[in-house]
Motif scaffolding. Sequence first.
Motif, PDB file in Angstrom:
ATOM      1  N   SER A 168       0.827  -1.207   0.000  1.00 41.00           N
ATOM      2  CA  SER A 168       0.000   0.000   0.000  1.00 41.00           C
ATOM      3  C   SER A 168       0.860   1.255   0.000  1.00 41.00           C
ATOM      4  O   SER A 168       0.552   2.231  -0.690  1.00 41.00           O
ATOM      5  N   ARG A 169       1.947   1.231   0.773  1.00 45.40           N
ATOM      6  CA  ARG A 169       2.832   2.404   0.813  1.00 45.40           C
ATOM      7  C   ARG A 169       3.483   2.637  -0.542  1.00 45.40           C
ATOM      8  O   ARG A 169       3.565   3.774  -1.023  1.00 45.40           O
ATOM      9  N   SER A 170       3.953   1.570  -1.163  1.00 41.25           N
ATOM     10  CA  SER A 170       4.585   1.720  -2.478  1.00 41.25           C
ATOM     11  C   SER A 170       3.586   2.234  -3.506  1.00 41.25           C
ATOM     12  O   SER A 170       3.899   3.121  -4.309  1.00 41.25           O
ATOM     13  N   LYS A 171       2.371   1.699  -3.427  1.00 42.67           N
ATOM     14  CA  LYS A 171       1.330   2.146  -4.354  1.00 42.67           C
ATOM     15  C   LYS A 171       0.992   3.606  -4.118  1.00 42.67           C
ATOM     16  O   LYS A 171       0.790   4.388  -5.054  1.00 42.67           O
ATOM     17  N   GLY A 222       3.277  10.381  -7.019  1.00 44.25           N
ATOM     18  CA  GLY A 222       4.214  10.884  -8.013  1.00 44.25           C
ATOM     19  C   GLY A 222       3.560  11.103  -9.362  1.00 44.25           C
ATOM     20  O   GLY A 222       3.811  12.115 -10.037  1.00 44.25           O
ATOM     21  N   GLU A 223       2.690  10.171  -9.772  1.00 43.27           N
ATOM     22  CA  GLU A 223       1.993  10.322 -11.055  1.00 43.27           C
ATOM     23  C   GLU A 223       1.005  11.479 -11.026  1.00 43.27           C
ATOM     24  O   GLU A 223       0.919  12.269 -11.978  1.00 43.27           O
ATOM     25  N   GLU A 244       9.612   7.060   2.797  1.00 42.20           N
ATOM     26  CA  GLU A 244       9.087   5.819   2.234  1.00 42.20           C
ATOM     27  C   GLU A 244       7.702   5.506   2.806  1.00 42.20           C
ATOM     28  O   GLU A 244       7.354   4.353   3.067  1.00 42.20           O
ATOM     29  N   GLY A 245       6.906   6.541   3.024  1.00 44.69           N
ATOM     30  CA  GLY A 245       5.523   6.373   3.461  1.00 44.69           C
ATOM     31  C   GLY A 245       5.337   6.194   4.939  1.00 44.69           C
ATOM     32  O   GLY A 245       4.211   6.021   5.401  1.00 44.69           O
ATOM     33  N   ALA A 294      -2.764   7.268  -2.359  1.00 45.30           N
ATOM     34  CA  ALA A 294      -2.049   8.548  -2.334  1.00 45.30           C
ATOM     35  C   ALA A 294      -2.789   9.562  -1.477  1.00 45.30           C
ATOM     36  O   ALA A 294      -2.177  10.292  -0.683  1.00 45.30           O
ATOM     37  N   LEU A 295      -4.114   9.645  -1.610  1.00 43.41           N
ATOM     38  CA  LEU A 295      -4.895  10.573  -0.788  1.00 43.41           C
ATOM     39  C   LEU A 295      -4.807  10.189   0.681  1.00 43.41           C
ATOM     40  O   LEU A 295      -4.697  11.058   1.554  1.00 43.41           O
TER      41      LEU A 295
END
Length: 681
Positions: A380-383, A389-390, A423-424, A551-552
């Motif tokens: 989830s953190r990586s996503k 970023g996108e 890193e989140g 992200a939100l």
Amino acid sequence: MSVDYRPAPGTIPTDPGVYRFRDRDGRVIYVGKAKNLRNRLNSYFANLDSLHERTRRMVTTARSVEWTVVSTEVEALQLEYTWIKHYDPRFNVVYRDDKSYPWLAVTLGEEYPRIQVMRGDRKKGVRYFGPYSHAWAIRDTVDSLLRVFPARTCSPSEFKRARRMGRPCLLADIGKCAAPCVQRVSEAEHRAIVDDFCSFLGGNTSAVRKRLIAQMQEASENLEFEKAARVRDDLAALDKALEKQVVVLSEDTDCDVVGVADDDLQAAVQVFHVRNGRIRGQRGWIIDKPEPLGEAGIVESFFSQFYAEAAHDLPREILVPALPDDAEALSSWLREKRGARVVLRVPQRGDKRSLADTVRRNAEEALQRHKLKRASDLTSRSKALEELGEALEMAEAPLRIECYDVSQSHGSDVVASMVVFEEGLPRKSEYRRFVIKGERTDDLSALQETLRRRLKRLGDQPAGSPDEASVEAGHVIEDGELMENTDKKRFAYPPQLIVVDGGAPQVAAADAVFTELGVDTVHLAGLAKRLEEVWLPGDDYPVILSRSSEALYLLQRLRDEAHRFAISLHRSRRRKRMKTSALDSVPGLGPSKRKALLKRFGSVKQIRRADVAQLQEVEGIGPRLAGTIAQHLALESTDNGADDGRTGDTSAANAATPANGEEHSLAEQLVEQEQDDQDSS
């Protein structure tokens, strides 16, 4: 400003009904019901700026609206549920189990019903008991009850094989199955066993116990001691199964207790099923809120989805944290489904209120667990970082993010915070706090000063005097000196992204500092709390992230952590600045009596001027305490050279001290209390 598909005035009926919004592709995106269709739909077509952001997003996404008129609100409830199940609209509340609960299920629709553990969606012709916290709890309960109710538990393939071979399984040999597969009991006899099993689990325990006790006594009188011993063991098995169900209310209580905990985007709902005074099961859901819903709105949506297919499990009473607006219609709808009266009410006192509080605490813990699980999950953190970023059009995911917030009270005690996520995850050792100097400082100028002090030190910092711009967590800067900071660490490496708490004005103010200092290697964004919009420098419109976006969720955690970190320092400084009232040092005078005195007289000055008899008029103030108060305030007034209220020749200097100081202290205390209430909300 309005939408172009709004129906012509007067064309919407005033009858009850259900409406559907469709998007440009004809897909249903929202289903709702209304007691008065015209009033309800007109609320969507008001000025778009007056709508909540999520409601406005739904209205602007839609391209048409249609409705169906029905006769009653109950029919509207039924049709709304049918359409929500059929269309699965994206803007409707969707209930998701916070975990996969196992149920004890009895397949009454089969020729020879069987007992089993089931998960997932409910099926027709199956009666469910529970849910249970673990599957092993169901198996343990069933194993105890099979001595008394030897019903079939085998799978269809095992049942057919035993039938074909004419040889039953081991459970039949040890007395835990009546073996209908080899016709040891008839179909009617086996169904009677299953019916008794369902009756027992449904709460009718006393009848079964009385029957077994009578059988044991009869066997004992007939000198059939082995049979009496078997029945005795059956009774012990029943008692063991009953002991696992907690008794919380009187035996005649049959209710469901609903608890709710929510935030801006999500909510947790927990239900305890109480039958015959015992907690028979517990179940929970996590929901996404597509539009602002209070407790009443969450309860209403829960009723229409959860109880729609649970006619046989409906209790006599449902306890809720808040009654929905259409409580009468819901009660009528549930009465039709149950075939008997169903009462909805909010418990006010006693055991039911205590149980409701327990269910609410379970909902709060479930919501917190859901958030922590989501935050700690590496995927989830990586996503979240990739999505962020996108969305912000960054070349790579931001591994280090700094978030800033400002806290103040009408221009005084202005502080700011900087929190860091790497890193989140929060990096608390890198948190900083800033004290903003100056009078009547507004949020924008405070934010600019904070960023200016931070951005000037993006590069490596030489060793030397303490850095006035940074403070370790839990420390502050006073008069240019670093207080209680034994660790002289500086800022770590520069962030890839800086987030400010606020919308377009805050982002514009921060961007001005970026331009002033020539910073072009750090991205900037702002998160507006009310609408959850992401603002970028120079953009006329915000970036809208999906309400289910990782992200939100990451940005919200950043924003909330920055606010928490800033407000804790602000409160500490504000309380330190507050002067102590002269009443605080009066022996025997507690907070409630101080409050009563201030409410009665208005200020410490007026209390000082009151005599002992007037002080005794305040509830809780006796003769001895009134004398102590008068004596203490008189001594305090003499020590400070203040007017004691018995002469009228007070100088201007004395008029300003300390009575005025006490008046100011009281006012500030009231302001502080009001600010604390606002902060906590």
